[in-house]
Design a protein around this motif. Structure first.
Motif, PDB file in Angstrom:
ATOM      1  N   HIS A 112       2.146  17.432 -12.875  1.00 23.45           N
ATOM      2  CA  HIS A 112       2.111  15.790 -12.130  1.00 23.45           C
ATOM      3  C   HIS A 112       3.363  15.047 -11.832  1.00 23.45           C
ATOM      4  CE1 HIS A 112      -2.274  14.219 -12.706  1.00 23.45           C
ATOM      5  NE2 HIS A 112      -2.353  15.075 -13.670  1.00 23.45           N
ATOM      6  N   ILE A 113       4.516  16.029 -12.776  1.00 24.81           N
ATOM      7  CA  ILE A 113       5.393  15.759 -12.569  1.00 24.81           C
ATOM      8  C   ILE A 113       6.766  16.523 -11.253  1.00 24.81           C
ATOM      9  CG2 ILE A 113       8.477  16.269 -12.863  1.00 24.81           C
ATOM     10  CD1 ILE A 113       7.137  16.111 -16.156  1.00 24.81           C
ATOM     11  N   GLU A 142      10.328  21.091 -11.240  1.00 19.94           N
ATOM     12  CA  GLU A 142      10.702  19.686 -11.764  1.00 19.94           C
ATOM     13  C   GLU A 142      12.041  19.101 -11.070  1.00 19.94           C
ATOM     14  OE1 GLU A 142       9.389  19.444 -15.804  1.00 19.94           O
ATOM     15  OE2 GLU A 142       7.619  19.848 -14.674  1.00 19.94           O
ATOM     16  N   ARG A 173      -1.576  11.383  -4.015  1.00 21.77           N
ATOM     17  CA  ARG A 173      -1.981  12.835  -4.267  1.00 21.77           C
ATOM     18  C   ARG A 173      -3.545  13.038  -4.910  1.00 21.77           C
ATOM     19  NH1 ARG A 173       0.929  11.174  -9.327  1.00 21.77           N
ATOM     20  NH2 ARG A 173      -0.264  11.431 -11.520  1.00 21.77           N
ATOM     21  N   ASP A 220       5.248  13.950  -8.283  1.00 17.51           N
ATOM     22  CA  ASP A 220       5.361  12.886  -8.777  1.00 17.51           C
ATOM     23  C   ASP A 220       7.280  13.293  -7.839  1.00 17.51           C
ATOM     24  OD1 ASP A 220       4.199  11.187  -9.544  1.00 17.51           O
ATOM     25  OD2 ASP A 220       4.521  11.139 -11.734  1.00 17.51           O
ATOM     26  N   ILE A 221       7.560  14.327  -8.221  1.00 15.62           N
ATOM     27  CA  ILE A 221       9.525  14.092  -7.161  1.00 15.62           C
ATOM     28  C   ILE A 221       8.940  14.625  -5.968  1.00 15.62           C
ATOM     29  CG2 ILE A 221      10.827  16.204  -7.147  1.00 15.62           C
ATOM     30  CD1 ILE A 221      10.606  16.432 -10.267  1.00 15.62           C
ATOM     31  N   ASP A 274      -6.029  14.493  -6.830  1.00 10.76           N
ATOM     32  CA  ASP A 274      -5.964  15.200  -7.924  1.00 10.76           C
ATOM     33  C   ASP A 274      -7.979  16.472  -8.535  1.00 10.76           C
ATOM     34  OD1 ASP A 274      -4.057  14.306  -9.544  1.00 10.76           O
ATOM     35  OD2 ASP A 274      -5.215  12.209  -9.637  1.00 10.76           O
ATOM     36  N   CYS A 311      -0.037  16.202  -2.356  1.00  7.79           N
ATOM     37  CA  CYS A 311      -0.018  16.653  -3.324  1.00  7.79           C
ATOM     38  C   CYS A 311      -1.086  17.228  -3.851  1.00  7.79           C
ATOM     39  CB  CYS A 311       0.918  16.334  -4.201  1.00  7.79           C
ATOM     40  SG  CYS A 311       1.985  17.540  -5.229  1.00  7.79           S
ATOM     41  N   THR A 321       6.244  13.501  -3.469  1.00  8.70           N
ATOM     42  CA  THR A 321       4.974  12.595  -2.449  1.00  8.70           C
ATOM     43  C   THR A 321       5.650  11.691  -2.557  1.00  8.70           C
ATOM     44  OG1 THR A 321       4.208  12.016  -4.729  1.00  8.70           O
ATOM     45  CG2 THR A 321       3.385  13.668  -3.152  1.00  8.70           C
ATOM     46  N   ASP A 322       7.091  11.005  -3.771  1.00  6.82           N
ATOM     47  CA  ASP A 322       7.573   9.972  -3.132  1.00  6.82           C
ATOM     48  C   ASP A 322       6.870   8.506  -3.239  1.00  6.82           C
ATOM     49  OD1 ASP A 322      10.921  11.267  -3.053  1.00  6.82           O
ATOM     50  OD2 ASP A 322       9.982  11.141  -0.453  1.00  6.82           O
ATOM     51  N   GLY A 323       6.103   9.117  -4.021  1.00  4.95           N
ATOM     52  CA  GLY A 323       5.055   7.873  -4.245  1.00  4.95           C
ATOM     53  C   GLY A 323       3.668   7.417  -3.317  1.00  4.95           C
ATOM     54  N   ARG A 337      13.940  17.437  -8.700  1.00  4.24           N
ATOM     55  CA  ARG A 337      14.216  16.799  -7.412  1.00  4.24           C
ATOM     56  C   ARG A 337      15.354  17.238  -6.261  1.00  4.24           C
ATOM     57  NH1 ARG A 337      11.783  12.960  -4.412  1.00  4.24           N
ATOM     58  NH2 ARG A 337      13.197  11.032  -3.392  1.00  4.24           N
TER      59      ARG A 337
END
Length: 659
Positions: A196-197, A168, A208, A200-201, A210, A85, A203-205, A170
């Protein structure tokens, strides 16, 4: 045939500029432009193509390397496909960077299949699959599309770019992801998003990337590449300085830098200064390059028409300022046809104007009595220009104007030139909507006190008349932007406190030879860009507060008298492009010019020194004026020769008298 083609092209140009002008006016005045067709507003972006030339991406080498490592990392993952991401605010160049990565040779060699989809706000799985498959017919149902998608990615190592994702949910993302997993290991999905939401949805943690703004150095490199013609930056040090200030205001956001650089390409320095002085709002999103005022917007559209050969035979002064231009007969005829009955000129033998006319040039020395009597019936009139060119004067009874102006309540522009009236009719001051009042070459000695009622007036021009005073009521015209009292040779004083006219942009008192007093203090006139006190032979010194006029671009007649006119105030006026310094006869040269910090005046293009008695040579500091194009030396009897360093003025084109 040529006329028909020209007519068609020009009409399209006029419609385009009219639409742009309307949008600019709407932005400035705060009204809405409505379209008769209903519409649904969504955040969308035109489909981006996946190719970009590497030269178009400036200052992102480190970011590209980092993204490439994340895509090409051979480390084992739990699933066949993983998500990378790319996150950042709007305008940072996420899409451009993704395009650069997508087109890289190493990426092309690594992935068997490369796919690009611009998603935007509406996260519709069917639409996304159709974009992936590209050639799929619209009438296929979702099951058919899913089957085709599996065929595309099955047992293949692919790279899929999902550009500009806003979803946004999931659940919606997982529905799409389930269709993309039957692939070879090492496949990647590269997502660009502002949220950023979303990151997070999707990439599963997984970490990413920036994206930040460009460095100051890279921002300038981008601006320099887009704003300047080849070699122009070496020839225009003043534009370089202005450009760097503009780049600094862009906050290192590439979109802002690109938009402003592209806008300024090929434009005059005035446009650059206007952008520099404007507060840039919303730089993270769409950049608003609308000028601060309708005057600036009007100048901008005029220059566009000029660049497109709408005008011809342009006459410029030595600094490049436009003095006059002409319009080709074909274009003029077309403009008349487009304007229709709304714009009319009444001359000899001309018919009476249509009742719907809004803009009228009336030449009474050539028009019939019938035409004159018909004027009062033109209730829709907005512009009335009344008079003839030099060499003509026409006598009109004052009562005629009283009756006329009592009928034309909607007038915005009124110009009266070379008409034999002795006084300004009081009825003029009842035209409460007036924005422009021009009284030129008239034998009038005063303005009525009721002029103070014209609260919407923006331009008051009383030129070459016989004024002896300016009434105090003028100070109440707080909307005034232009006050021109030039060549009123009998004008002795200005009763109005012009320091209250804080919106004033231009003040012209040139040729008022009897004028002894302007104002005690003009420090409040901070919006002033033009001040002309030249040929005011009875004026002994400058008004106080001149040092506060930091927006001044043209100052004609900086008066150095025996008292009250120190050149120390002049050091603050570094925005000047044109300057005339004039010594009064009683003021001997005292080397004050040597104390001026000339190196700070990096926009000065014309300097005139007038009546500087006792000056043996030019001040040494003048050699720092690298932008100077004209140096005028007039009536300086003690100046024997020019200094050797005169060759340092690389931009100098010639010498001349003050304008």
């Amino acid at each position: 045939m040529a006329e028909a083609i020209l007519s068609n092209l020009a009409q399209n140009l006029i419609r385009t500029l009219a639409s742009e002008a309307l949008q600019a006016a709407a932005s400035i005045w705060g009204f809405r432009v409505r379209n008769n067709e209903p519409s649904v507003i969504r955040r969308t972006r035109d489909d981006e193509h996946s190719y970009i030339h590497e030269d178009e991406v400036i200052g992102r080498e480190h970011d590209k390397e980092a993204i490439m490592r994340m895509l090409l990392d051979p480390a084992e993952v739990e699933v066949n496909v993983s998500v990378v991401c790319l996150v950042g605010m709007g305008g940072l160049g996420k899409t451009a960077l993704a395009q650069d990565v997508y087109s890289d040779e190493a990426v092309r060699n690594e992935f068997h299949v490369r796919l690009w989809v611009c998603v935007s706000e509406e996260f519709d799985i069917k639409v996304i699959i159709q974009k992936i498959l590209k050639s799929s017919p619209d009438n296929q149902d979702l099951d058919q599309l899913q089957s085709k998608l599996r065929e595309v990615v099955c047992d293949k190592k692919y790279l899929l770019v999902l550009d500009d994702v806003w979803n946004e949910s999931r659940e919606e993302w997982l529905k799409l992801r389930r269709l993309l997993v039957g692939c070879d290991k090492g496949s990647r999905i590269l997502v660009t998003t502002r949220s950023h939401i979303v990151a997070d949805i999707m990439t599963d943690g997984i970490p990413r990337y920036d994206l930040k703004g460009l460095s100051a150095e890279k921002s300038w490199s981008l601006f320099e590449k887009l704003a300047f013609k080849h070699g122009q930056e070496q020839q225009s040090p003043s534009l370089v300085k202005i450009g760097k200030e503009i780049v600094e205001k862009c906050g290192n956001v590439p979109l802002a830098v690109r938009a402003l650089a592209s806008y300024l390409y090929g434009r005059e320095e005035e446009a650059w200064l206007a952008v520099k002085d404007k507060e840039l709002g919303g730089i993270g999103g769409q950049v608003d390059t609308t000028m601060e005022s309708l005057e600036d917007a009007g100048h901008d559209y005029f220059m566009q028409l000029l660049q497109r050969c709408f005008f011809q035979d342009v006459d410029r002064d030595r600094l490049g300022n436009i003095l006059s231009c002409k319009m080709h007969d074909l274009i003029h005829g077309l403009a008349q046809r487009v304007a229709g009955e709304e714009t009319t000129c009444i001359e000899s033998g001309g018919r009476n104007p249509d009742q719907g006319v809004r803009h009228l040039l009336f030449c009474p020395s050539l028009a019939s009595n019938e035409s004159m009597s018909s004027l009062s019936s033109l209730r829709s009139l907005r512009t009335l220009l009344f008079g003839r060119e030099r060499g003509y004067r026409f006598e009109v009874n004052d009562s005629f104007f009283d009756g006329l102006f009592s009928s034309l309540k909607r007038l915005r522009v009124l110009g009266i030139r070379r008409i034999g009236i002795q006084t300004v009719p009081n009825s003029v001051c009842k035209l409460l909507h007036l924005r422009y009042l021009g009284l030129i070459d008239l034998p009038i000695k005063s303005l009525p006190d009721s002029v103070q009622e014209l609260l919407n007036l923006q331009t008051l021009s009383v030129k070459r008349c016989d004024l002896t005073e300016v009434p105090a009521g003028v100070e109440k015209l707080t909307s005034l932007r232009h006050l021109d009292l030039s060549y009123n040779c009998s004008l002795v004083s200005i009763a109005a406190d012009i320091s209250k006219l804080t919106n004033l942009r231009q003040l012209d008192l040139r040729g008022c030879r009897m004028l002894t007093h302007v104002a005690a203090d003009i420090s409040t006139l901070t919006n002033l860009t033009f001040l002309d006190l030249s040929e005011c032979d009875s004026l002994g010194h400058m008004p106080s507060g001149v040092e506060n006029l930091t927006k001044l671009r043209r100052l004609r007649g900086f008066l150095v008298g025996s008292t009250g006119s120190s050149l120390a105030a002049f050091n603050h006026l570094t925005a000047l492009e044109e300057l005339t310094i004039e010594y009064r006869e009683e003021a001997a040269y005292s080397y004050q010019l040597e104390t001026v910090r000339w190196d700070a005046f990096n926009r000065l293009r014309a300097l005139y020194l007038r009546r500087v008695d006792g000056m043996p040579t030019l001040p040494v500091g003048l050699q720092h004026l690298t932008t100077l194009r004209v140096l005028g030396i007039w009536r300086n009897p003690d100046l024997i020769e020019l200094p050797e360093w005169i060759h340092c003025l690389l931009s100098l084109e010639g010498y001349g008298r003050p304008p």
